[in-house]
Design an enzyme around this catalytic site. Structure first.
Site, PDB file in Angstrom:
ATOM      1  N   SER A  70      13.497 -36.167  50.127  1.00  0.00           N
ATOM      2  CA  SER A  70      12.105 -36.186  50.588  1.00  0.00           C
ATOM      3  C   SER A  70      11.910 -36.958  51.895  1.00  0.00           C
ATOM      4  O   SER A  70      10.785 -37.275  52.240  1.00  0.00           O
ATOM      5  CB  SER A  70      11.218 -36.790  49.497  1.00  0.00           C
ATOM      6  OG  SER A  70      11.604 -38.117  49.226  1.00  0.00           O
ATOM      7  N   LYS A  81       4.446 -42.257  45.244  1.00  0.00           N
ATOM      8  CA  LYS A  81       4.556 -42.394  46.699  1.00  0.00           C
ATOM      9  C   LYS A  81       3.193 -42.709  47.325  1.00  0.00           C
ATOM     10  O   LYS A  81       3.093 -43.530  48.253  1.00  0.00           O
ATOM     11  CB  LYS A  81       5.124 -41.104  47.296  1.00  0.00           C
ATOM     12  CG  LYS A  81       6.594 -40.886  46.924  1.00  0.00           C
ATOM     13  CD  LYS A  81       7.120 -39.565  47.458  1.00  0.00           C
ATOM     14  CE  LYS A  81       8.589 -39.386  47.093  1.00  0.00           C
ATOM     15  NZ  LYS A  81       9.129 -38.108  47.560  1.00  0.00           N
TER      16      LYS A  81
END
Length: 770
Positions: free
Chosen positions: A677, A720
């Site tokens: 990511s 996140k």
């Protein structure tokens, strides 16, 4: 032949028929019958004897008597105690009943003599008929030797057919209804037919009776023999001091009778008990079998507990025990609703996936309490032997049932809630694959007859409500994961942690350390600071430890310094917990070239990664530092390829990359980092370093990149986003394909941040560059 009508005293007989030529004695007790006999004695001693159709009737009418009786001669009369008269009579002639006079002191009958009618039977026919009757009498005599001595011997010497038939009808112990049937025969051939028919019938009954008696005798003899042998064996064992096995076997049989199980299971256990009963008590095999029998008798084969189907009650319990976790609560309540409507419902197999300390195990305990189910927990972490699930064969030394069967035995019911803890941490080695063994357990189509190697009897797991827990779904084997319904248990926000600490953790730790709310209290600011600066986790386990640490130190103060109350504030927090353990790296104050803030998911929640890229003279090498994993290194190579492919759009010549080296670094080099990511973050940092353009310091981003610059979706979005909020970022770039995931994240997390969805690197550059 001239018929004669006679009027004479009559007696109605019960259960007895007198035939002509038959001498018989019987007792009479009815007043009218006694009067009839006395009247006959005063006259010619003749009396008409006719049989009642139903012996139980006290005062029979004409319709209740047979129409054919016998004119009999009274031979003897004896008065017995109790007003009873014993009479001996001899039958003389058949006579039909015409009229019965019941008004007088005794019964009087008008009768008509009915002698046997003449037939034209040849001597040959008569001889044949005689022989047939005698053959049947002989067969009966052979089958019943006692009858020969009684009467058959005297019958066999008779040569005249009429005398033979008369004597056979008289002497044979027929039932009164049969004798009445013979009395009503008008021809000798008819009487012959009846006698032969009933002789053959008696023979057949005698043979059937003998067969049954033989079978019964054989069964009795076998039982008697078994009993004697058992008694002898018991005495021998008592002499040897080894009679405990029999007593134990009898006790097991009693338990088996009370056991709630199907017929096949009981038959299997019964055979094992019988085997055990015949073994010497001290032998190794007997000890193995004893353990096996005790185990299977303890199993709850058909014993079930009743579920609490009150959906309101379940909702109250779940709300009381847990703050947040709406997805999990909704799924459990849906299961309850289906169960209440269908009255059965297949138990789902739920898998709670989330970071440590988020309450996955305690959720299972709350669900059990809400449903009123028995709760058992199986820890699967580190199991690598398939026999731990399926059990060992009972022939092995130290054999035992598998953990599933053993948990059922502990629960005591066939429908408990079974928690399979840490299902992502099972492993495989040369002793088998544990995850493959779990496939049968967790498959609703197969677990109806789960085979445990030790039990050797199919175990029904269809009523068990399985709840599995895991930290990372990616490490669960795909076929196993396919059988479970995954529910994400995500990280808690600081606000959720604050409420959990206030509602659950503080009261729990106060009780555990012997304190009360009056003795120790926390200010809201102090609690917020513990959460923000002394813990860094997705769950609340470390938060509970910090609260416990404060409680212990406060308890010491109560005893040493004789304090009455302690109030924890933001000012005195350092005194109890020391200096702050966690510092968050906030957004950079200035926009810089080659420095981009990325977002990462870790096992303890979200984090921010500051990715730095420097350019220096060289020959086109890419150097990477910061403990990067293989996936992240590949993302860096892809990012560099993309940057080189679009460099000319930003005024960078191709020979630039042959004359310069790029160094990509992720700080905190001692911490391993990997994941798919960080692609757009690395590409943005490289492009910034190569072009010299600054990146906005308050922007954080996450997403994977392709060679053509497309942005791919990522996981762990809530964690996140939380990390971005903790770092005080103002703008977060998220892949456009993660738009549905972002819709599920609460406004509490995204409040004050701008969420921008990006599809390509062009969107990223446009939002990130100053």
């Amino acid at each position: 032949m001239e018929d004669k009508k006679i009027t004479m005293p009559a007696v109605a007989l019960r259960g007895l028929t007198i035939l002509p030529g038959m001498v018989q004695h019987f007792d009479i007790s009815r007043e009218k019958s006694i009067r009839a006999i006395e009247t006959a004695m005063m006259g010619n001693q003749k009396v008409y004897l006719v049989t009642q159709r139903h012996p139980e009737q006290e005062t029979p009418a004409v319709a209740d008597l047979y129409q054919m009786g016998t004119i009999s001669q009274i031979k003897q009369l004896v008065k017995m105690p109790g007003g009873i008269i014993r009479v001996m009579v001899e039958g003389e002639k058949r006579a039909a009943l015409l009229t019965l006079f019941e008004e007088g002191p005794y019964l009087e009958a008008e009768v008509e003599e009915a002698p046997m009618q003449e037939e034209q039977l040849t001597d040959t026919v008569k001889e044949a008929m005689s022989r047939i009757v005698k053959e049947k009498l002989e067969e009966f005599g052979n089958a019943n030797p006692k009858a020969v001595k009684d009467f058959i011997g005297s019958l066999l010497v008779i040569t005249d057919l009429e005398q033979l038939l008369t004597q056979t009808a008289n002497e044979f112990p027929w039932d009164f209804a049969v004798k009445q049937e013979m009395l009503e025969c008008d021809y000798w051939s008819h009487l012959y037919d009846r006698i032969v028919y009933y002789l053959m019938r008696e023979l057949e009954i005698l043979m059937i009776k003998r067969d049954y008696q033989g079978k019964v005798k054989e069964h009795i003899d076998k039982n008697q023999r078994d009993y004697i042998l058992r008694e002898e064996l018991k005495v021998i064992r008592e002499e040897l001091g080894d009679d405990s096995g029999t007593e134990d076997a009898d006790g097991y049989m009693e338990q088996l009778e009370k056991l709630s199980a199907d017929k096949e299971t009981k038959e299997k256990i019964k055979k094992e008990i019988q085997r055990f009963k015949g073994m010497p008590g001290g032998s190794q095999e007997a000890n193995v079998l004893r353990t096996y029998i005790e185990t299977v008798l303890e199993m709850p084969w058909k014993k079930v507990s009743r579920d609490n189907q009150d959906i309101i009650h379940a909702k109250e319990i779940l709300e009381e025990d847990h703050y947040g976790l709406e997805k999990v609560k909704d799924r459990v309540l849906e299961f309850l609703a289906v169960r209440a409507l269908t009255k059965k419902g297949t138990s789902p197999i739920l898998c709670l996936v989330g970071p440590p300390g988020t309450g996955k195990t305690s959720i299972a305990r709350s669900v059990a309490r809400a449903l009123g189910k028995k709760y058992v927990r199986i820890s699967l972490g580190g199991i690598h032997d398939e026999a731990e699930i399926r059990g060992h064969r009972k022939t092995y030394v130290g054999a035992m049932p598998g953990r599933i069967a053993d948990a059922m035995r502990q629960a005591g019911v066939a429908n408990p809630l079974m928690l399979l803890d840490e299902i992502d941490k099972v492993s495989a080695d040369y002793r088998g694959d544990v995850s493959s063994a779990l496939l049968e357990v967790l498959d609703g189509e197969q677990n109806v007859k789960f085979r445990d190697h030790y039990l050797e009897i199919p175990l029904d797991l269809s009523g068990v409500l399985f709840i599995a827990t895991a930290n990372n779904a990616s490490t669960i084997p795909r076929p196993l994961l396919d059988r479970m319904e995954v529910i994400e248990v995500s990280s808690y926000t600081e606000n959720e942690k604050f409420h959990i600490a206030k509602k659950y953790l503080i009261p729990k730790q106060l009780e555990r350390n012997g304190l009360t709310e009056e003795m120790l209290s926390f200010s809201d600011k102090a609690l917020e600071k513990i959460i923000h600066n002394y813990t860094r986790e997705a769950g609340v386990r470390n938060l509970e430890r910090r609260i416990g640490e404060i409680c212990r130190k406060a308890a010491r103060e109560f005893l040493e310094k004789k304090k009455k109350t302690v109030h924890i504030t933001e000012g005195n927090l350092q005194k109890y917990l020391g200096k702050e353990k966690i510092t968050f790296e906030n957004a950079n104050e200035e926009d810089e070239v080659g420095i981009v803030r990325g977002l990462a998911w870790t096992s303890v929640g979200g984090d921010t990664l500051q990715i730095e890229v420097n350019v220096m003279p060289g020959d086109g090498k890419l150097q990477m530092t910061g403990q990067m994993g293989d996936v992240m290194k590949e993302s860096a190579q892809i990012a560099l390829t993309y940057v080189r492919s679009v460099a000319d759009r930003y005024g960078v010549e191709n020979r630039y990359f042959k004359e310069h080296d790029l160094h990509l670094h992720i700080p905190e080099g001692a911490v391993p980092k990997d994941g798919p990511s960080a692609g757009i973050t690395m590409a943005t940092a490289m492009l910034s370093a190569v072009t010299g353009k600054k990146v906005c310091a308050s922007v954080a981003m996450t997403g994977e990149i392709t060679l053509r610059g497309r942005v791919l979706p990522i996981g762990g979005l809530k964690e996140k986003t939380l990390a971005a909020r903790m770092a005080h970022m103002k703008k977060v770039l998220v892949p456009d394909k993660n738009r549905p995931d972002m819709a599920e994240i609460s406004k509490e997390i995204t409040k004050g941040m701008e969420i921008v969805f990006v599809k390509t690197m062009d969107d990223v550059v446009r939002e990130a560059f100053v």
